[in-house]
Motif scaffolding. Sequence first.
Motif, PDB file in Angstrom:
ATOM      1  N   SER A  23       6.680  38.876  28.911  1.00  0.00           N
ATOM      2  CA  SER A  23       6.499  38.441  30.301  1.00  0.00           C
ATOM      3  C   SER A  23       6.100  39.638  31.169  1.00  0.00           C
ATOM      4  O   SER A  23       5.364  39.484  32.147  1.00  0.00           O
ATOM      5  CB  SER A  23       7.798  37.825  30.835  1.00  0.00           C
ATOM      6  OG  SER A  23       8.208  36.754  30.006  1.00  0.00           O
ATOM      7  N   ASP A  25       7.603  41.345  33.537  1.00  0.00           N
ATOM      8  CA  ASP A  25       7.797  40.965  34.949  1.00  0.00           C
ATOM      9  C   ASP A  25       8.875  41.802  35.621  1.00  0.00           C
ATOM     10  O   ASP A  25       9.940  41.282  35.938  1.00  0.00           O
ATOM     11  CB  ASP A  25       8.155  39.461  34.978  1.00  0.00           C
ATOM     12  CG  ASP A  25       8.225  38.916  36.381  1.00  0.00           C
ATOM     13  OD1 ASP A  25       7.457  39.393  37.227  1.00  0.00           O
ATOM     14  OD2 ASP A  25       9.048  38.010  36.642  1.00  0.00           O
ATOM     15  N   HIS A  51       1.339  33.738  30.468  1.00  0.00           N
ATOM     16  CA  HIS A  51       0.958  33.065  31.707  1.00  0.00           C
ATOM     17  C   HIS A  51       1.659  31.710  31.693  1.00  0.00           C
ATOM     18  O   HIS A  51       1.166  30.764  31.093  1.00  0.00           O
ATOM     19  CB  HIS A  51      -0.566  32.902  31.723  1.00  0.00           C
ATOM     20  CG  HIS A  51      -1.093  32.361  33.009  1.00  0.00           C
ATOM     21  ND1 HIS A  51      -0.358  32.306  34.164  1.00  0.00           N
ATOM     22  CD2 HIS A  51      -2.307  31.863  33.337  1.00  0.00           C
ATOM     23  CE1 HIS A  51      -1.098  31.797  35.133  1.00  0.00           C
ATOM     24  NE2 HIS A  51      -2.281  31.508  34.648  1.00  0.00           N
ATOM     25  N   ASN A  52       2.854  31.683  32.277  1.00  0.00           N
ATOM     26  CA  ASN A  52       3.638  30.450  32.257  1.00  0.00           C
ATOM     27  C   ASN A  52       4.226  30.222  33.645  1.00  0.00           C
ATOM     28  O   ASN A  52       5.327  30.682  33.948  1.00  0.00           O
ATOM     29  CB  ASN A  52       4.747  30.570  31.193  1.00  0.00           C
ATOM     30  CG  ASN A  52       5.582  29.303  31.132  1.00  0.00           C
ATOM     31  OD1 ASN A  52       5.331  28.353  31.866  1.00  0.00           O
ATOM     32  ND2 ASN A  52       6.577  29.287  30.257  1.00  0.00           N
ATOM     33  N   PRO A  53       3.476  29.512  34.523  1.00  0.00           N
ATOM     34  CA  PRO A  53       3.908  29.351  35.919  1.00  0.00           C
ATOM     35  C   PRO A  53       5.282  28.706  36.024  1.00  0.00           C
ATOM     36  O   PRO A  53       6.013  28.956  36.976  1.00  0.00           O
ATOM     37  CB  PRO A  53       2.836  28.429  36.529  1.00  0.00           C
ATOM     38  CG  PRO A  53       1.663  28.513  35.594  1.00  0.00           C
ATOM     39  CD  PRO A  53       2.207  28.810  34.231  1.00  0.00           C
ATOM     40  N   SER A  54       5.696  27.920  35.027  1.00  0.00           N
ATOM     41  CA  SER A  54       6.998  27.252  35.126  1.00  0.00           C
ATOM     42  C   SER A  54       8.151  28.247  35.018  1.00  0.00           C
ATOM     43  O   SER A  54       9.298  27.928  35.320  1.00  0.00           O
ATOM     44  CB  SER A  54       7.126  26.158  34.072  1.00  0.00           C
ATOM     45  OG  SER A  54       7.162  26.735  32.797  1.00  0.00           O
ATOM     46  N   HIS A  56       8.374  30.872  36.857  1.00  0.00           N
ATOM     47  CA  HIS A  56       8.502  31.442  38.206  1.00  0.00           C
ATOM     48  C   HIS A  56       8.667  32.954  38.196  1.00  0.00           C
ATOM     49  O   HIS A  56       9.707  33.484  38.622  1.00  0.00           O
ATOM     50  CB  HIS A  56       9.670  30.796  38.962  1.00  0.00           C
ATOM     51  CG  HIS A  56       9.520  29.312  39.076  1.00  0.00           C
ATOM     52  ND1 HIS A  56       8.473  28.713  39.747  1.00  0.00           N
ATOM     53  CD2 HIS A  56      10.244  28.300  38.547  1.00  0.00           C
ATOM     54  CE1 HIS A  56       8.576  27.404  39.647  1.00  0.00           C
ATOM     55  NE2 HIS A  56       9.636  27.123  38.912  1.00  0.00           N
ATOM     56  N   SER A  60       2.893  38.338  40.035  1.00  0.00           N
ATOM     57  CA  SER A  60       1.843  37.430  39.579  1.00  0.00           C
ATOM     58  C   SER A  60       1.255  37.937  38.257  1.00  0.00           C
ATOM     59  O   SER A  60       1.426  39.120  37.914  1.00  0.00           O
ATOM     60  CB  SER A  60       0.726  37.339  40.625  1.00  0.00           C
ATOM     61  OG  SER A  60       0.035  38.567  40.675  1.00  0.00           O
ATOM     62  N   VAL A  61       0.575  37.078  37.558  1.00  0.00           N
ATOM     63  CA  VAL A  61      -0.063  37.495  36.302  1.00  0.00           C
ATOM     64  C   VAL A  61      -1.023  38.654  36.585  1.00  0.00           C
ATOM     65  O   VAL A  61      -1.051  39.638  35.843  1.00  0.00           O
ATOM     66  CB  VAL A  61      -0.842  36.325  35.658  1.00  0.00           C
ATOM     67  CG1 VAL A  61      -1.624  36.796  34.459  1.00  0.00           C
ATOM     68  CG2 VAL A  61       0.110  35.243  35.240  1.00  0.00           C
ATOM     69  N   THR A  82      -4.109  37.919  28.780  1.00  0.00           N
ATOM     70  CA  THR A  82      -3.077  36.926  29.092  1.00  0.00           C
ATOM     71  C   THR A  82      -3.159  35.820  28.047  1.00  0.00           C
ATOM     72  O   THR A  82      -4.194  35.645  27.406  1.00  0.00           O
ATOM     73  CB  THR A  82      -3.285  36.301  30.485  1.00  0.00           C
ATOM     74  OG1 THR A  82      -4.540  35.640  30.505  1.00  0.00           O
ATOM     75  CG2 THR A  82      -3.245  37.352  31.568  1.00  0.00           C
ATOM     76  N   HIS A  84      -1.492  31.627  27.180  1.00  0.00           N
ATOM     77  CA  HIS A  84      -0.565  30.527  27.457  1.00  0.00           C
ATOM     78  C   HIS A  84      -0.496  29.677  26.209  1.00  0.00           C
ATOM     79  O   HIS A  84      -1.313  29.809  25.311  1.00  0.00           O
ATOM     80  CB  HIS A  84      -0.974  29.735  28.708  1.00  0.00           C
ATOM     81  CG  HIS A  84      -2.381  29.267  28.682  1.00  0.00           C
ATOM     82  ND1 HIS A  84      -2.768  28.121  28.045  1.00  0.00           N
ATOM     83  CD2 HIS A  84      -3.505  29.831  29.182  1.00  0.00           C
ATOM     84  CE1 HIS A  84      -4.064  27.980  28.164  1.00  0.00           C
ATOM     85  NE2 HIS A  84      -4.548  29.011  28.837  1.00  0.00           N
TER      86      HIS A  84
END
Length: 178
Positions: A23, A25, A51-54, A56, A60-61, A82, A84
């Motif tokens: 991730s 992040d 890249h997994n918007p769910s 949160h 940002s990517v 990236t 998904h």
Amino acid sequence: MRGMLVPSAHGEALLRKAIYPGSFDPVTMGHWDIIQRAHRLVDHLVVAVLHNPSKHPTFSVAERVDFLRELVAPYPTVEVKTFHGLLVDFAKEEGAHSIIRGVRAFSDFEYEFQMALTNRKLSPDIETVFLMPKEEHSVTSSRIVREVGMMGGDITGMVPEALRERITARLRNPANYA
Ligand code: PNS
């Protein structure tokens, strides 16, 4: 010989090309340590940002990719992409037969074991390789960096120095959150 493990189904060494997924992040010193170790082992390393918007993410990517690209810029055999969906599908698209993961402590083991064996079940041809970062990075995680940074703490030594100020500024200003 039937049942015998050969270097790969393609006759090439598995570490010719490897994926280091995560991730990121954000990217930590632990991640950076693993990237540098993997770079020495692998001909072509793809650092793959989920890249997994769910999920949160806080960053940002685009930010996560930019941070990583800045770090790997001096390494021509390392690229940042990236992905998904399933990691093994991405590895196949990339023509990679190995996945690199870092393990910091025994507490990482259960999750990593589950993930590696799931990936093996999905794609027996892809091998997961575990690397250990320097012990001084064994307690650092993206979650700890986010927590300390958001509460105004000093993240020196937890993230690569070249990115420290930018990551600190982003974490201290929630209005900037992606
Ligand atoms: O840095 P992280 O968050 O521990 O990385 C986890 C990651 C991105 C490697 C993992 O969530 C992943 O591979 N996601 C893609 C979906 C997938 O392939 N799942 C099946 C294996 S468990």
